[in-house]
Design a protein around this motif. Structure first.
Motif, PDB file in Angstrom:
ATOM      1  N   GLN A  21      81.898  54.983  38.719  1.00  0.00           N
ATOM      2  CA  GLN A  21      80.651  54.411  38.983  1.00  0.00           C
ATOM      3  C   GLN A  21      80.278  53.279  37.867  1.00  0.00           C
ATOM      4  OE1 GLN A  21      77.020  56.939  39.252  1.00  0.00           O
ATOM      5  NE2 GLN A  21      77.732  57.473  41.174  1.00  0.00           N
ATOM      6  N   GLN A  22      80.365  54.077  36.602  1.00  0.00           N
ATOM      7  CA  GLN A  22      80.418  53.181  35.359  1.00  0.00           C
ATOM      8  C   GLN A  22      81.253  51.572  35.429  1.00  0.00           C
ATOM      9  OE1 GLN A  22      77.700  53.085  33.526  1.00  0.00           O
ATOM     10  NE2 GLN A  22      78.227  51.426  32.410  1.00  0.00           N
ATOM     11  N   ILE A  23      82.485  52.097  35.843  1.00  0.00           N
ATOM     12  CA  ILE A  23      83.558  50.941  35.966  1.00  0.00           C
ATOM     13  C   ILE A  23      83.211  49.787  36.938  1.00  0.00           C
ATOM     14  CG2 ILE A  23      85.908  50.554  36.594  1.00  0.00           C
ATOM     15  CD1 ILE A  23      86.882  53.217  35.444  1.00  0.00           C
ATOM     16  N   CYS A  24      82.604  50.519  38.137  1.00  0.00           N
ATOM     17  CA  CYS A  24      82.415  49.644  39.066  1.00  0.00           C
ATOM     18  C   CYS A  24      81.259  48.540  38.494  1.00  0.00           C
ATOM     19  CB  CYS A  24      81.897  50.471  40.398  1.00  0.00           C
ATOM     20  SG  CYS A  24      81.330  49.503  41.673  1.00  0.00           S
ATOM     21  N   VAL A  44      78.940  57.464  48.354  1.00  0.00           N
ATOM     22  CA  VAL A  44      78.763  55.989  48.224  1.00  0.00           C
ATOM     23  C   VAL A  44      77.414  55.796  48.319  1.00  0.00           C
ATOM     24  CG1 VAL A  44      79.043  53.867  49.709  1.00  0.00           C
ATOM     25  CG2 VAL A  44      80.917  55.357  49.525  1.00  0.00           C
ATOM     26  N   GLU A  45      76.549  56.414  48.827  1.00  0.00           N
ATOM     27  CA  GLU A  45      75.367  56.366  48.840  1.00  0.00           C
ATOM     28  C   GLU A  45      74.700  56.579  47.326  1.00  0.00           C
ATOM     29  OE1 GLU A  45      73.241  58.739  51.576  1.00  0.00           O
ATOM     30  OE2 GLU A  45      74.204  57.846  53.418  1.00  0.00           O
ATOM     31  N   ASP A  46      75.243  57.243  46.909  1.00  0.00           N
ATOM     32  CA  ASP A  46      74.716  57.738  45.341  1.00  0.00           C
ATOM     33  C   ASP A  46      75.045  56.792  44.544  1.00  0.00           C
ATOM     34  OD1 ASP A  46      74.005  60.181  46.221  1.00  0.00           O
ATOM     35  OD2 ASP A  46      75.525  61.292  45.423  1.00  0.00           O
ATOM     36  N   LEU A  47      76.450  55.952  44.734  1.00  0.00           N
ATOM     37  CA  LEU A  47      76.710  55.222  44.016  1.00  0.00           C
ATOM     38  C   LEU A  47      75.854  53.897  44.205  1.00  0.00           C
ATOM     39  CD1 LEU A  47      78.920  53.268  42.277  1.00  0.00           C
ATOM     40  CD2 LEU A  47      80.055  52.960  44.465  1.00  0.00           C
ATOM     41  N   ILE A  48      75.559  53.459  45.228  1.00  0.00           N
ATOM     42  CA  ILE A  48      74.801  52.398  45.653  1.00  0.00           C
ATOM     43  C   ILE A  48      73.186  52.560  45.088  1.00  0.00           C
ATOM     44  CG2 ILE A  48      73.312  50.936  47.452  1.00  0.00           C
ATOM     45  CD1 ILE A  48      75.811  51.792  49.192  1.00  0.00           C
ATOM     46  N   ASP A  49      72.827  53.866  45.079  1.00  0.00           N
ATOM     47  CA  ASP A  49      71.646  53.969  44.250  1.00  0.00           C
ATOM     48  C   ASP A  49      71.747  53.750  42.818  1.00  0.00           C
ATOM     49  OD1 ASP A  49      70.444  54.952  46.813  1.00  0.00           O
ATOM     50  OD2 ASP A  49      70.577  57.143  46.009  1.00  0.00           O
ATOM     51  N   VAL A 223      84.382  54.721  28.282  1.00  0.00           N
ATOM     52  CA  VAL A 223      85.580  54.660  29.139  1.00  0.00           C
ATOM     53  C   VAL A 223      85.782  53.179  29.688  1.00  0.00           C
ATOM     54  CG1 VAL A 223      87.036  55.799  30.877  1.00  0.00           C
ATOM     55  CG2 VAL A 223      85.767  57.078  29.304  1.00  0.00           C
ATOM     56  N   SER A 224      84.808  52.879  30.637  1.00  0.00           N
ATOM     57  CA  SER A 224      84.603  51.576  31.212  1.00  0.00           C
ATOM     58  C   SER A 224      85.064  50.361  30.210  1.00  0.00           C
ATOM     59  CB  SER A 224      83.298  51.431  32.077  1.00  0.00           C
ATOM     60  OG  SER A 224      82.395  51.365  31.243  1.00  0.00           O
ATOM     61  N   LYS A 225      84.344  50.587  29.293  1.00  0.00           N
ATOM     62  CA  LYS A 225      84.809  49.378  28.112  1.00  0.00           C
ATOM     63  C   LYS A 225      86.292  49.182  27.902  1.00  0.00           C
ATOM     64  CE  LYS A 225      80.310  48.497  26.995  1.00  0.00           C
ATOM     65  NZ  LYS A 225      79.853  47.625  28.007  1.00  0.00           N
ATOM     66  N   GLY A 226      87.081  50.214  27.913  1.00  0.00           N
ATOM     67  CA  GLY A 226      88.452  50.128  27.818  1.00  0.00           C
ATOM     68  C   GLY A 226      89.023  50.010  29.121  1.00  0.00           C
ATOM     69  N   VAL A 227      88.860  50.224  30.231  1.00  0.00           N
ATOM     70  CA  VAL A 227      89.379  49.690  31.249  1.00  0.00           C
ATOM     71  C   VAL A 227      89.281  48.406  31.505  1.00  0.00           C
ATOM     72  CG1 VAL A 227      88.917  49.878  33.808  1.00  0.00           C
ATOM     73  CG2 VAL A 227      88.895  52.283  32.534  1.00  0.00           C
ATOM     74  N   LEU A 228      87.947  47.744  31.263  1.00  0.00           N
ATOM     75  CA  LEU A 228      87.816  46.293  31.388  1.00  0.00           C
ATOM     76  C   LEU A 228      88.484  45.503  30.544  1.00  0.00           C
ATOM     77  CD1 LEU A 228      85.199  47.424  33.297  1.00  0.00           C
ATOM     78  CD2 LEU A 228      84.254  44.972  32.572  1.00  0.00           C
TER      79      LEU A 228
END
Lengths: 252, 133
Positions: A21-24, A44-49, A223-228
């Motif tokens: 979710q954070q990466i997205c 997916v609904e949770d992600l959209i929220d 983690v997402s900072k590393g991915v990006l």
């Protein structure tokens, strides 16, 4: 720092999990368009929220239901994405699952499932996405591995083995496709505060100060900072075949 | 579609993949030894040709064709092409020197003998097969 991810097309698996979710969200915030491959509508609904709460631009994300164990379905979805978006710049393989169980008690089905969810799906999707990346002569792939790839623990023998497989997959694929200007890297998150890690977190609390140099669990943002960073050609254009530990020093 | 027409596109795709100018790519040149194509270039080339012709292409399409022709007889045993298999290959791949298609040839060694012409033939074979289905 400008990550140069504006208008990049990112394909993401595991987007409904805590780290995914954070990466997205962060790719969207950097101006990329994220195509999330999903299995479970409710999640997916949770992600959209979550994206709404963070005021993310929902026009910058799309969703495709995909059976990542079905080669033909994967091919169809990848070819739809290429038709709609024209290219695929980044693939983030974040889908995964852990079941804690003594190895001696695992059934053949559980071992198969561990392999399929954590490694086979990643291989099949990567294989399909290499096709447009070869054509573009560019692309960046980031796999989400785990510190378990290097240091296992009781009850996660099969999971650790699959994560070690991801590390090896990352390094060897990087060797194969580097000449085609495609980079392949991985991150190895340590203990990260997510729903998946809750049971581990409560058990590990007393060991944290002595085992993790920074004396705390990490966050999905870390983690997402590393991915990006690894996904971006602006920041990691000369980095391939590497596995970046994001573990607060656990593996030192 | 004729081989000559396919050849123009194959040469262009090889140029894009390995950088050899298309004008200097001859039908009789071997992909691996003479044009310096390696296995990853080959994947790249096959991907491009698949997109170009909207077909599914595999380097072992030759093997599939031979197996189809051989019926119950084996095409290879432990990676070594059988004598019956070699007969079918010699018939189809006339562009390869028959002396090189000798007893004991392995499936892997056969691929190493492929020329630009062989690749054009594989594309033509797949186009024809897909138009039938």
């Amino acid at each position: 720092m400008n990550l140069g991810l504006n208008n990049k097309i990112v394909v993401l698996t595991g987007a409904t999990g805590g780290i995914g979710q954070q990466i997205c969200l962060e790719f969207i915030q950097e101006g990329a368009h994220v195509v999330c491959l999903f299995r479970n509508e409710k999640k997916v609904e949770d992600l959209i929220d979550r994206l709404k709460v963070s005021k993310a631009d929902l026009n910058s994300v799309s969703f495709k239901k995909t059976n990542l164990l079905h080669k033909n379905n994967i091919r169809e979805v990848v070819s739809e994405i290429v038709k709609e978006k024209g290219r695929i710049d980044v693939l983030v393989n974040c889908a995964g699952n852990v079941v804690e169980l003594p190895f001696a008690m695992m059934s053949e089905e559980q071992i198969d499932q561990m392999y399929q969810v954590n490694l086979k799906t990643m291989m099949l999707l990567t294989q399909a996405i290499l096709k447009p990346m070869f054509s573009q002569k560019s692309g960046s792939i980031v796999n989400v591995s785990s510190i378990a790839a290097l240091r296992g623990g009781r009850g996660i023998t099969a999971y650790s083995s699959m994560k070690a497989g991801i590390d090896s997959f990352t390094r060897t694929l990087a060797l194969e496709v580097g000449r085609k200007n495609i980079r392949v890297n991985a991150v190895r998150p340590g203990g990260i505060k997510t729903k998946m890690s809750e049971p581990l977190e409560s058990r590990a609390e007393k060991y944290i100060p002595e085992r993790i140099i920074l004396s705390r669990f990490g966050t999905p943002e870390e983690v997402s900072k590393g991915v990006l960073f690894l996904a971006s050609d602006a920041t990691a254009s000369y980095i391939t075949g590497t596995c970046l530990n994001i573990d607060g020093g656990y593996l030192v | 579609m004729e081989i000559e027409e396919i050849y123009k596109n194959v040469a262009e795709v090889i140029e894009n993949s390995v950088g050899t100018p298309k004008e200097s790519i001859g039908l009789d040149q071997t992909l691996f030894d003479e044009l310096g194509v390696d296995s990853i270039d080959l994947v790249d080339i096959l991907f491009e040709l698949e997109s170009l012709y909207d077909i599914e292409l595999k380097i072992n399409d030759i093997e599939s064709r031979a197996k189809k022709e051989l019926g119950d007889k084996p095409y290879e045993i432990d990676g070594v092409i059988t004598n019956e298999g070699l007969v079918v290959i010699r018939d189809f791949m006339t562009e390869i020197d028959p002396a090189k298609l000798k007893e004991g040839l392995t499936v892997h060694e056969l691929v190493q003998l492929f020329t630009v012409h062989s690749l054009c033939k594989i594309v033509k074979y797949r186009i024809d097969e897909e138009s039938k289905s």
